[in-house]
Enzyme design. Sequence first.
Site, PDB file in Angstrom:
ATOM      1  N   LYS A 124       0.877  -1.183   0.000  1.00  0.00           N
ATOM      2  CA  LYS A 124       0.000   0.000   0.000  1.00  0.00           C
ATOM      3  C   LYS A 124       0.908   1.226   0.000  1.00  0.00           C
ATOM      4  CE  LYS A 124      -3.464   2.399   2.834  1.00  0.00           C
ATOM      5  NZ  LYS A 124      -4.441   2.248   3.918  1.00  0.00           N
ATOM      6  N   ASP A 126       1.021   5.278   0.187  1.00  0.00           N
ATOM      7  CA  ASP A 126       0.245   6.439   0.623  1.00  0.00           C
ATOM      8  C   ASP A 126       0.802   7.735   0.010  1.00  0.00           C
ATOM      9  OD1 ASP A 126      -1.785   7.624   2.127  1.00  0.00           O
ATOM     10  OD2 ASP A 126      -1.300   6.497   3.930  1.00  0.00           O
ATOM     11  N   TRP A 161      -5.881   9.118  -2.360  1.00  0.00           N
ATOM     12  CA  TRP A 161      -7.176   9.695  -1.938  1.00  0.00           C
ATOM     13  C   TRP A 161      -7.920  10.411  -3.080  1.00  0.00           C
ATOM     14  CZ3 TRP A 161      -3.090  12.696   0.852  1.00  0.00           C
ATOM     15  CH2 TRP A 161      -2.411  11.896   1.764  1.00  0.00           C
ATOM     16  N   ARG A 179      -6.924   3.916  -4.123  1.00  0.00           N
ATOM     17  CA  ARG A 179      -7.841   4.646  -3.243  1.00  0.00           C
ATOM     18  C   ARG A 179      -8.269   5.920  -3.956  1.00  0.00           C
ATOM     19  NH1 ARG A 179      -7.313   4.670   2.267  1.00  0.00           N
ATOM     20  NH2 ARG A 179      -8.276   6.714   2.124  1.00  0.00           N
ATOM     21  N   ASP A 183     -10.216   9.191   3.857  1.00  0.00           N
ATOM     22  CA  ASP A 183     -10.363   8.008   4.710  1.00  0.00           C
ATOM     23  C   ASP A 183     -11.798   7.782   5.166  1.00  0.00           C
ATOM     24  OD1 ASP A 183      -7.666   8.013   4.421  1.00  0.00           O
ATOM     25  OD2 ASP A 183      -7.212   8.047   6.572  1.00  0.00           O
TER      26      ASP A 183
HETATM   27  C1  GLA Z   1      -3.713   7.668   5.303  1.00  0.00           C
HETATM   28  C2  GLA Z   1      -4.423   6.533   4.569  1.00  0.00           C
HETATM   29  C3  GLA Z   1      -5.017   5.556   5.580  1.00  0.00           C
HETATM   30  C4  GLA Z   1      -3.917   5.011   6.482  1.00  0.00           C
HETATM   31  C5  GLA Z   1      -3.180   6.164   7.165  1.00  0.00           C
HETATM   32  C6  GLA Z   1      -1.951   5.688   7.929  1.00  0.00           C
HETATM   33  O1  GLA Z   1      -4.613   8.467   6.017  1.00  0.00           O
HETATM   34  O2  GLA Z   1      -5.414   7.046   3.716  1.00  0.00           O
HETATM   35  O3  GLA Z   1      -5.682   4.513   4.919  1.00  0.00           O
HETATM   36  O4  GLA Z   1      -3.025   4.248   5.703  1.00  0.00           O
HETATM   37  O5  GLA Z   1      -2.748   7.133   6.221  1.00  0.00           O
HETATM   38  O6  GLA Z   1      -1.283   6.728   8.559  1.00  0.00           O
END
Ligand code: GLA
Length: 373
Positions: A124, A126, A161, A179, A183
Amino acid sequence: MLVQKPPMGWNSWNTFGENISEKLLMETADAIVSTGLKDCGYEYVVIDDCWSLRERDKNGRLAADPEKFPHGIEYLSDYIHSKGLKFGMYSCAGTKTCAGYPSSFDHEFVDAQTFADFGVDFLKYDFCYKPSYVSGPLLYHRMGIALKATGRDILFSACNWGSDNVWQWIRSTGAHMYRSTGDINDSLNSFRDIAMSQLPMLGYSAPGCFNDTDMLICGMYGKGNVAFGGCNDEEYKMHFALWCMMASPLMIGCDVRNMTKETLELLTNKELIKLNQDAEARPPFPVGGNISNELVLFRHLENNEYALAAFNFNDAACRRCVELYDIGISNHTGYGLELNEIFTNENLMVRENFFVSLKPHTCKVYKAKVVKL
Ligand code: GLA
């Protein structure tokens, strides 16, 4: 092709946040097997943020926190693999992870090799702390190539995001899921808003690379790292049914060592999982006008089958009229729908139109066939 169907698994973030450990991960892997989740297709066991030390090691590599992972990551990775599961980890495209740990910006190739050496099958990736002078898409291109350079099959799970209209370019980076929103938190408004925002984007989601509408909150009941009031079982059914209708990856976010009977039943619902894993991965389309806080979706599946799902997000009951005309079946054709509701097994034959009655915060999901009546 590495990813033909929406990936399924478990991720530590929603419930555990920074409270992760070898013990938690091993017990979670055990529970995924013993509860039957593995047999339903959940295979990736993913550690999210907060797994590393605050500094790189003397060779410039990311290093696991020995207090959380006393036997090292390879030991954990071997354990997860010995259960017939796959192992996932986390890093970030910026200079620090979202929780402030060392991250992969300008270290992409060495970090990808570290993950490959750990035996990682899923990364994953980010988007926090991205330097403003470099393009976001470029950073996903970098890691996409760095992962491939290791020679190991590693599912690349992008997490920006939805920035920079991610759906338009993310497939070109080699990513396998992306994604597309901020969140999720454990509330009906959160999963409803995510679903509504992504319905128009789902045409971009397809085998090879799927729109990831975030990890599931089913079974959290207001506890854990993304708690926000929590949901009841009927609301979790709506959430899971939406993720299945949208062909989103299904990454469980609750504590699978302590699930209620209702949570396990929902997460292992074979009909909903079948819908999610449909080989054609077509997007659903909204049926009828936009009625505030109600949603009816229709979706083409493989083998001449269809799915129809109705959701009531309102605090009051509703009785929604579904016109078959709006699906593409005019009354004069003599065709109608044979429907079977997934949760109740109720059977219906409908022509022209029918009413779906829904209590507040509930859904109905039908398997459907088009038949001559
Ligand atoms: C971001 C991601 C979450 C998670 C956090 C971890 O907010 O979107 O899914 O991985 O970071 O800090």
